[in-house]
Scaffold this active site. Structure first.
Site, short mmCIF file in Angstrom:
data_model
loop_
_atom_site.label_atom_id
_atom_site.label_comp_id
_atom_site.label_asym_id
_atom_site.label_seq_id
_atom_site.Cartn_x
_atom_site.Cartn_y
_atom_site.Cartn_z
N GLU A 154 16.58 0.27 4.70
CA GLU A 154 15.61 1.15 5.35
C GLU A 154 14.61 0.33 6.17
OE1 GLU A 154 11.46 2.82 4.24
OE2 GLU A 154 12.91 3.41 2.71
N HIS A 155 14.12 -0.77 5.61
CA HIS A 155 13.19 -1.64 6.33
C HIS A 155 13.86 -2.27 7.56
CE1 HIS A 155 9.55 -2.39 3.62
NE2 HIS A 155 10.24 -1.45 3.00
N GLU A 163 5.66 -5.32 -1.30
CA GLU A 163 5.66 -3.90 -1.67
C GLU A 163 5.89 -3.72 -3.16
OE1 GLU A 163 7.80 0.31 -0.30
OE2 GLU A 163 8.38 -1.59 0.64
N HIS A 215 16.87 0.48 -0.02
CA HIS A 215 15.50 0.37 0.48
C HIS A 215 15.35 -0.81 1.43
CE1 HIS A 215 11.30 -1.19 0.00
NE2 HIS A 215 11.06 0.04 0.41
#
Length: 459
Positions: free
Chosen positions: A82-83, A159, A79
């Site tokens: 991904e950012h 997040e 993840h």
């Protein structure tokens, strides 16, 4: 998943480059809905679905990597990466990436799951070349700079904090942990505060290099697209980036998984000062390749998939014990989950659990009525078709199918398989799944003394 026999053609490049292999996987009707696949030298697969009647196109790249591929120390790396792929390349800054798609009214995003990651852009059909160039550039040319790693760390921590503020989301993560324990499937996709703070630029860069070569990627495009044109533009983008790899490389096979131990009769409580208690009661389900998944889909729909379902009627309509109550399934390469969720007042948790357990037992013992099965087949068929009414959903379907199954199934074949589900198949899968000893996860303002009573609720 099954597929029709593809027709294949091998096309040498006019420039003398290595040969790409193109196959028609689903012929469509009058060219509408035709699904084709081209495998480039180096193992990069490109699948498209053509719909000439629409004015949009969705372009995505699927990576054969998810949080399941992380070690404990790397939890959250997929993840995190991904950012970072949105933070800039050799050609574009982070602002350039977002501004390019914004300037044409498009949308761009990405998501990370347990077993795959996807990056996509949805644009007007005339702007598809731009979307291809931008997304391919992100996937092949990310810089992963130290300053971007540091800056994005704060974003990801926010997040995580945002997710923690929503107990309706957290309870599903807690249930995965309850079922799978400290394994890749049991750990959160986002990682934890500790693991995200500990991840370094070099760890993430190594992860990127290992998992983002062409053999691990599937390119998917759906909408008013021309397959040959998409292939040509994708190939050009990857070649310019020097990212096509060795010409003799072959795509990785669909994931077969590693048998993951699953718990039975476990109870996990997370004491929080919330207005509602959030409950997930569930047990092992089916792997995504299990042919019984069609019957399980019908069972899930009848049991907790809509306002006419048993759980909704018994828990909400007849007794008013919850606003939200539903069942769901999750399928992975080698295993799956079946769960029932309810949000209710803390004092009503035991009543809700009692009713849910009774309904699960009734269905496991006596099956569903013919009327319930008929209604569930119709609901599942309709929702399947309605869920594929935009190019984004179509891109998701063909991209995920190629990555996870290595084949494609037409919508007509899917509808036929749902319609062919028999009452005996539903009864059999109900016995196999629902008669297992369940586990339970609860978030809410619960007292310690309630733990023993909740433990007895799954005994």
């Amino acid at each position: 998943m099954t597929s029709r026999s593809p027709r294949a053609t091998a096309r040498p490049s006019s420039e003398g480059r290595a040969v790409a292999r193109t196959q028609t996987l689903l012929p469509g009707k009058d060219g509408i809905g035709t699904v084709r696949r081209t495998t480039l030298p180096g193992g990069l697969r490109i699948v498209t679905e053509t719909l000439p009647s629409v004015r949009s196109a969705t372009f995505g790249i699927w990576a054969h990597v998810g949080s399941r591929d992380e070690t404990p120390a790397l939890n959250g790396a997929t993840h995190y990466l991904e950012h970072l792929l949105f933070k800039g390349t050799r050609k574009r800054s982070a602002l350039d990436i977002s501004a390019a798609i914004d300037a044409v009214g498009g949308e761009m995003n990405a998501f990370t799951a347990k077993e795959y990651t996807c990056y996509y852009a949805r644009v007007l059909d005339t702007d598809l070349p731009l979307a291809i160039d931008v997304v391919c550039d992100m996937l092949t040319g990310s810089l992963i700079l130290d300053e971007d790693v540091d800056a994005e760390r704060g974003v990801i921590l926010e997040e995580i904090a945002m997710t923690e503020d929503d107990p309706g989301d957290v309870v599903h993560e807690l249930f995965a942990q309850t079922m799978f324990g400290d394994t890749p499937l049991g750990r959160p996709v986002l990682g934890t505060v500790d693991t995200v703070n500990a991840l370094t630029r070099s760890q993430i860069a190594r992860f990127y290099k290992k998992h983002y070569d062409p053999t691990h990627l599937v390119v998917a495009a759906a909408g008013n697209v021309d397959h040959a044109t998409v292939v040509r533009q994708v190939r050009r983008a990857f070649e310019k980036a020097g990212a096509l790899g060795h010409t003799d490389a072959v795509p990785v096979a669909p994931r077969d998984g590693r048998r993951t131990l699953r718990a039975a009769g476990r109870v996990e409580l997370l004491n929080r000062r919330t207005e509602q208690a959030h409950v997930v009661l569930g047990m092992p389900g089916l792997a995504r390749t299990d042919e019984r998944r069609w019957a399980l889909g019908v069972l899930n729909t009848a049991l907790g998939g809509g306002m006419s379902s048993r759980l909704f009627q018994e828990v909400r309509e007849k007794r008013g014990l919850a606003y939200s109550v539903y069942s769901y399934t999750s399928g992975f390469a080698d295993c799956g989950l079946f769960g029932v969720y309810a949000g209710c007042r803390p004092g009503q948790v035991h009543d809700v659990l009692k009713i849910c357990r009774e309904e699960l037992h009734k269905v496991a013992s006596d099956g569903l009525t013919d009327e319930e099965i008929r209604r569930a087949v119709g609901q599942l068929s309709g929702s399947t078709v309605l869920g594929l009414e935009d190019t984004g959903a179509l891109m998701n379907r063909i991209g995920k199918s190629e990555l996870c199954w290595g084949s494609q199934m037409s919508v007509d074949d899917m509808l036929a398989r749902i319609a062919d589900v028999t009452p005996d198949e539903v009864r059999e899968v109900a016995r196999d799944v629902l008669e297992q000893r369940p586990s339970l996860s609860v978030i809410g303002p619960l007292k310690d003394k309630q733990a023993d009573r909740l433990q007895r609720a799954v005994s």
